[in-house]
Design a protein around this motif. Structure first.
Motif, PDB file in Angstrom:
ATOM      1  N   PHE A  86       0.817  -1.211   0.000  1.00  0.00           N
ATOM      2  CA  PHE A  86       0.000   0.000   0.000  1.00  0.00           C
ATOM      3  C   PHE A  86       0.853   1.263   0.000  1.00  0.00           C
ATOM      4  CE2 PHE A  86      -3.124  -3.051   1.240  1.00  0.00           C
ATOM      5  CZ  PHE A  86      -4.332  -2.531   0.811  1.00  0.00           C
ATOM      6  N   ASP A  87       0.380   2.269  -0.694  1.00  0.00           N
ATOM      7  CA  ASP A  87       0.964   3.603  -0.652  1.00  0.00           C
ATOM      8  C   ASP A  87       0.786   4.163   0.760  1.00  0.00           C
ATOM      9  OD1 ASP A  87       1.862   6.007  -2.437  1.00  0.00           O
ATOM     10  OD2 ASP A  87       0.239   6.799  -1.179  1.00  0.00           O
ATOM     11  N   ALA A  88       1.695   5.026   1.181  1.00  0.00           N
ATOM     12  CA  ALA A  88       1.619   5.614   2.528  1.00  0.00           C
ATOM     13  C   ALA A  88       0.306   6.350   2.766  1.00  0.00           C
ATOM     14  CB  ALA A  88       2.793   6.555   2.760  1.00  0.00           C
ATOM     15  N   ASP A  89      -0.302   6.898   1.712  1.00  0.00           N
ATOM     16  CA  ASP A  89      -1.541   7.663   1.843  1.00  0.00           C
ATOM     17  C   ASP A  89      -2.770   6.879   1.388  1.00  0.00           C
ATOM     18  OD1 ASP A  89      -0.189   9.949   2.783  1.00  0.00           O
ATOM     19  OD2 ASP A  89       0.345  10.484   0.720  1.00  0.00           O
ATOM     20  N   ALA A  90      -2.688   5.571   1.378  1.00  0.00           N
ATOM     21  CA  ALA A  90      -3.782   4.739   0.891  1.00  0.00           C
ATOM     22  C   ALA A  90      -5.037   4.907   1.749  1.00  0.00           C
ATOM     23  CB  ALA A  90      -3.351   3.274   0.880  1.00  0.00           C
ATOM     24  N   VAL A  91      -6.166   4.565   1.152  1.00  0.00           N
ATOM     25  CA  VAL A  91      -7.464   4.632   1.837  1.00  0.00           C
ATOM     26  C   VAL A  91      -8.185   3.309   1.614  1.00  0.00           C
ATOM     27  CG1 VAL A  91      -9.689   5.811   1.950  1.00  0.00           C
ATOM     28  CG2 VAL A  91      -7.620   7.122   1.474  1.00  0.00           C
ATOM     29  N   LEU A  92      -8.716   2.755   2.704  1.00  0.00           N
ATOM     30  CA  LEU A  92      -9.515   1.530   2.676  1.00  0.00           C
ATOM     31  C   LEU A  92     -10.939   1.902   3.055  1.00  0.00           C
ATOM     32  CD1 LEU A  92      -9.541  -1.708   2.762  1.00  0.00           C
ATOM     33  CD2 LEU A  92      -9.253  -1.408   5.220  1.00  0.00           C
ATOM     34  N   ARG A  93     -11.911   1.464   2.239  1.00  0.00           N
ATOM     35  CA  ARG A  93     -13.327   1.729   2.528  1.00  0.00           C
ATOM     36  C   ARG A  93     -14.099   0.416   2.442  1.00  0.00           C
ATOM     37  NH1 ARG A  93     -11.797   6.101  -0.684  1.00  0.00           N
ATOM     38  NH2 ARG A  93     -12.274   8.127   0.199  1.00  0.00           N
TER      39      ARG A  93
ATOM     40  N   LEU B 207      -3.378   2.241  -3.912  1.00  0.00           N
ATOM     41  CA  LEU B 207      -3.714   3.586  -3.443  1.00  0.00           C
ATOM     42  C   LEU B 207      -5.038   3.605  -2.697  1.00  0.00           C
ATOM     43  CD1 LEU B 207      -2.928   6.572  -3.358  1.00  0.00           C
ATOM     44  CD2 LEU B 207      -4.081   6.841  -5.573  1.00  0.00           C
ATOM     45  N   SER B 208      -5.985   2.790  -3.147  1.00  0.00           N
ATOM     46  CA  SER B 208      -7.254   2.698  -2.438  1.00  0.00           C
ATOM     47  C   SER B 208      -7.869   1.328  -2.664  1.00  0.00           C
ATOM     48  CB  SER B 208      -8.234   3.794  -2.886  1.00  0.00           C
ATOM     49  OG  SER B 208      -8.693   3.548  -4.193  1.00  0.00           O
ATOM     50  N   GLN B 209      -8.714   0.954  -1.718  1.00  0.00           N
ATOM     51  CA  GLN B 209      -9.488  -0.282  -1.815  1.00  0.00           C
ATOM     52  C   GLN B 209     -10.887   0.023  -1.323  1.00  0.00           C
ATOM     53  OE1 GLN B 209      -8.030  -3.609   0.464  1.00  0.00           O
ATOM     54  NE2 GLN B 209      -9.815  -4.871   0.010  1.00  0.00           N
ATOM     55  N   LYS B 210     -11.871  -0.319  -2.137  1.00  0.00           N
ATOM     56  CA  LYS B 210     -13.266  -0.170  -1.749  1.00  0.00           C
ATOM     57  C   LYS B 210     -13.916  -1.540  -1.865  1.00  0.00           C
ATOM     58  CE  LYS B 210     -15.776   3.525  -2.717  1.00  0.00           C
ATOM     59  NZ  LYS B 210     -16.596   4.507  -3.462  1.00  0.00           N
ATOM     60  N   SER B 211     -14.532  -2.002  -0.778  1.00  0.00           N
ATOM     61  CA  SER B 211     -15.111  -3.342  -0.727  1.00  0.00           C
ATOM     62  C   SER B 211     -16.628  -3.288  -0.721  1.00  0.00           C
ATOM     63  CB  SER B 211     -14.642  -4.072   0.540  1.00  0.00           C
ATOM     64  OG  SER B 211     -13.249  -4.243   0.521  1.00  0.00           O
ATOM     65  N   TYR B 212     -17.219  -4.220  -1.451  1.00  0.00           N
ATOM     66  CA  TYR B 212     -18.663  -4.403  -1.494  1.00  0.00           C
ATOM     67  C   TYR B 212     -18.944  -5.858  -1.158  1.00  0.00           C
ATOM     68  CZ  TYR B 212     -18.390  -0.113  -4.240  1.00  0.00           C
ATOM     69  OH  TYR B 212     -18.120   1.154  -4.666  1.00  0.00           O
ATOM     70  N   PHE B 213     -19.955  -6.108  -0.329  1.00  0.00           N
ATOM     71  CA  PHE B 213     -20.322  -7.461   0.055  1.00  0.00           C
ATOM     72  C   PHE B 213     -21.732  -7.767  -0.409  1.00  0.00           C
ATOM     73  CE2 PHE B 213     -17.167  -6.066   3.120  1.00  0.00           C
ATOM     74  CZ  PHE B 213     -16.267  -7.111   3.084  1.00  0.00           C
ATOM     75  N   PHE B 214     -21.947  -9.001  -0.871  1.00  0.00           N
ATOM     76  CA  PHE B 214     -23.275  -9.415  -1.277  1.00  0.00           C
ATOM     77  C   PHE B 214     -24.033  -9.860  -0.039  1.00  0.00           C
ATOM     78  CE2 PHE B 214     -26.315 -12.734  -2.220  1.00  0.00           C
ATOM     79  CZ  PHE B 214     -27.133 -12.066  -3.103  1.00  0.00           C
ATOM     80  N   ALA B 215     -25.192  -9.290   0.145  1.00  0.00           N
ATOM     81  CA  ALA B 215     -26.077  -9.702   1.226  1.00  0.00           C
ATOM     82  C   ALA B 215     -27.505  -9.563   0.709  1.00  0.00           C
ATOM     83  CB  ALA B 215     -25.877  -8.845   2.472  1.00  0.00           C
ATOM     84  N   ALA B 216     -28.337 -10.510   1.046  1.00  0.00           N
ATOM     85  CA  ALA B 216     -29.728 -10.456   0.631  1.00  0.00           C
ATOM     86  C   ALA B 216     -30.417  -9.273   1.300  1.00  0.00           C
ATOM     87  CB  ALA B 216     -30.446 -11.761   0.996  1.00  0.00           C
ATOM     88  N   PRO B 217     -31.245  -8.534   0.568  1.00  0.00           N
ATOM     89  CA  PRO B 217     -31.960  -7.414   1.182  1.00  0.00           C
ATOM     90  C   PRO B 217     -32.910  -7.919   2.255  1.00  0.00           C
ATOM     91  CG  PRO B 217     -32.602  -7.681  -1.126  1.00  0.00           C
ATOM     92  CD  PRO B 217     -31.550  -8.701  -0.833  1.00  0.00           C
ATOM     93  N   SER B 218     -33.093  -7.112   3.281  1.00  0.00           N
ATOM     94  CA  SER B 218     -33.995  -7.539   4.366  1.00  0.00           C
ATOM     95  C   SER B 218     -35.405  -7.080   4.117  1.00  0.00           C
ATOM     96  CB  SER B 218     -33.508  -7.009   5.693  1.00  0.00           C
ATOM     97  OG  SER B 218     -33.206  -5.636   5.610  1.00  0.00           O
TER      98      SER B 218
END
Length: 128
Positions: A43-50, A117-128
């Motif tokens: 990772f870059d020193a200024d990286a962002v994880l979301r 530089l950045s990582q953005k994660s999405y997870f699959f979940a059934a809608p409630s």
């Protein structure tokens, strides 16, 4: 991050995307081995994880700290596809563990040197 005279982002070339794909693959391997130093080195020193789990985590040191707290988790990443182009890497996979399996999509952006530089994660979940 590369920029033109106006300061606009210019994505790295295909060679850098290939390096970035390997860095992304390694990041999951390091996480699964609980090698936080190896993981952070990508990772870059200024990286962002979301992510919905982490919220927003800024900077390599904070990302390493966040992942170190999760390192006791017995989960493993199963990568179904890793695709890279023009400074972006997409990963489709599953997070598996003793009591769970969650599908995910991760989007990474790269520096001009192929660092994450950045990582953005999405997870699959059934809608409630």
């Amino acid at each position: 991050m590369a920029g033109d005279a106006t300061g606009a982002y210019e994505p790295p070339g295909d060679l850098v995307a290939r390096v970035g794909v390997e860095h992304v693959r390694l990041s999951y391997e390091y996480l699964d081995r609980h090698d936080i130093d190896g993981y952070g080195s990508l990772f870059d020193a200024d990286a962002v994880l979301r992510s919905p789990v982490a919220g927003v985590v800024r900077g390599r040191a904070e990302i390493e700290s966040y992942q170190a707290k999760r390192a006791t988790d017995a989960s493993r990443h199963v990568l179904d596809g890793v695709f890279g182009s023009a400074g972006l890497v997409f990963v489709v996979g599953r997070l598996t563990g003793p009591d769970r399996q969650v599908e995910f999509l991760d989007l990474f952006t790269l520096t001009e040197h192929g660092m994450l530089l950045s990582q953005k994660s999405y997870f699959f979940a059934a809608p409630s």
